[in-house]
Design a protein around this motif. Structure first.
Motif, PDB file in Angstrom:
ATOM      1  N   SER A 192     121.744  42.168  82.504  1.00 40.99           N
ATOM      2  CA  SER A 192     120.662  42.829  81.787  1.00 40.99           C
ATOM      3  C   SER A 192     119.319  42.232  82.205  1.00 40.99           C
ATOM      4  N   LEU A 193     118.279  43.004  81.979  1.00 37.21           N
ATOM      5  CA  LEU A 193     116.927  42.531  82.257  1.00 37.21           C
ATOM      6  C   LEU A 193     116.636  41.281  81.437  1.00 37.21           C
ATOM      7  N   ASP A 194     117.065  41.261  80.187  1.00 36.89           N
ATOM      8  CA  ASP A 194     116.823  40.089  79.338  1.00 36.89           C
ATOM      9  C   ASP A 194     117.518  38.852  79.893  1.00 36.89           C
ATOM     10  N   ASP A 197     115.374  35.630  81.099  1.00 36.53           N
ATOM     11  CA  ASP A 197     115.692  34.367  80.433  1.00 36.53           C
ATOM     12  C   ASP A 197     116.060  33.293  81.455  1.00 36.53           C
ATOM     13  N   LEU A 198     116.851  33.661  82.454  1.00 36.80           N
ATOM     14  CA  LEU A 198     117.223  32.694  83.490  1.00 36.80           C
ATOM     15  C   LEU A 198     115.996  32.254  84.281  1.00 36.80           C
ATOM     16  N   ALA A 217     112.046  44.771  85.830  1.00 40.43           N
ATOM     17  CA  ALA A 217     113.123  45.771  85.864  1.00 40.43           C
ATOM     18  C   ALA A 217     113.235  46.389  87.255  1.00 40.43           C
ATOM     19  N   GLN A 218     112.103  46.645  87.903  1.00 46.01           N
ATOM     20  CA  GLN A 218     112.123  47.170  89.266  1.00 46.01           C
ATOM     21  C   GLN A 218     112.707  46.140  90.228  1.00 46.01           C
ATOM     22  N   MET A 219     112.366  44.876  90.035  1.00 43.10           N
ATOM     23  CA  MET A 219     112.888  43.804  90.884  1.00 43.10           C
ATOM     24  C   MET A 219     114.409  43.739  90.777  1.00 43.10           C
ATOM     25  N   LEU A 220     114.924  43.946  89.572  1.00 44.53           N
ATOM     26  CA  LEU A 220     116.373  43.916  89.362  1.00 44.53           C
ATOM     27  C   LEU A 220     117.038  45.174  89.924  1.00 44.53           C
ATOM     28  N   ALA A 221     116.455  46.323  89.631  1.00 43.74           N
ATOM     29  CA  ALA A 221     117.080  47.596  90.014  1.00 43.74           C
ATOM     30  C   ALA A 221     117.066  47.816  91.525  1.00 43.74           C
TER      31      ALA A 221
END
Length: 144
Positions: free
Chosen positions: A19-21, A25-26, A45-49
């Motif tokens: 998840s984004l959270d 958090d990490l 969110a874009q960095m993750l997706a």
């Protein structure tokens, strides 16, 4: 410091299934948050997706490490973010994340990264070579 049994319990996963959270958090727990836009959820969110290779390290349900990459899986892999929770550092997790990235791509290619100033001493220790001619330009920097 953790005992070796704790390290044996670390599980590694390839993929964006977090998840984004958990990611934000990490980053905060790893000090990387100081140099990433952790307060801009849309950007994170874009960095993750849009990262097309992510390797994560887990202690049970807790995300404790991440290697976030952009790669063609053949020639070049840009390891944009390597982060390990401060409480889990110096246990070989970062080294194993890089090893897992290597295993996910063609061994004839290169893994490339830009080190945070505080981490420059780490990368030679895990077998990386400093490149003498890396160049960057910000997205809003004029190309002259």
């Amino acid at each position: 410091a953790m005992d070796s049994a704790a390290i044996d319990s670390i599980a590694y996963r390839v993929g964006n299934e977090l998840s984004l959270d958990q990611m934000i958090d990490l980053y905060v727990r790893s000090t990387l948050g100081e140099r990433r836009p952790v307060d801009d959820r849309d950007r994170m969110a874009q960095m993750l997706a849009n990262a097309n290779l992510i390797v994560t390290a887990w202690d049970g349900e807790t995300l404790v490490g991440i290697a976030r990459c952009l790669t063609d899986f053949s020639y070049a892999t840009y390891l944009s973010d390597l982060a390990v929770d401060r409480a889990y550092q110096r246990q070989g997790i970062g080294r194993e994340l890089v090893r897992q990235v290597q295993q996910a791509v063609d061994p004839r290619g290169s893994v490339i990264l830009l080190a945070a100033p505080a981490a420059t001493g780490y990368y030679p220790r895990i077998g990386m070579t400093q490149h003498p001619s890396a160049w960057t330009i910000r997205g809003d920097g004029p190309v002259r």
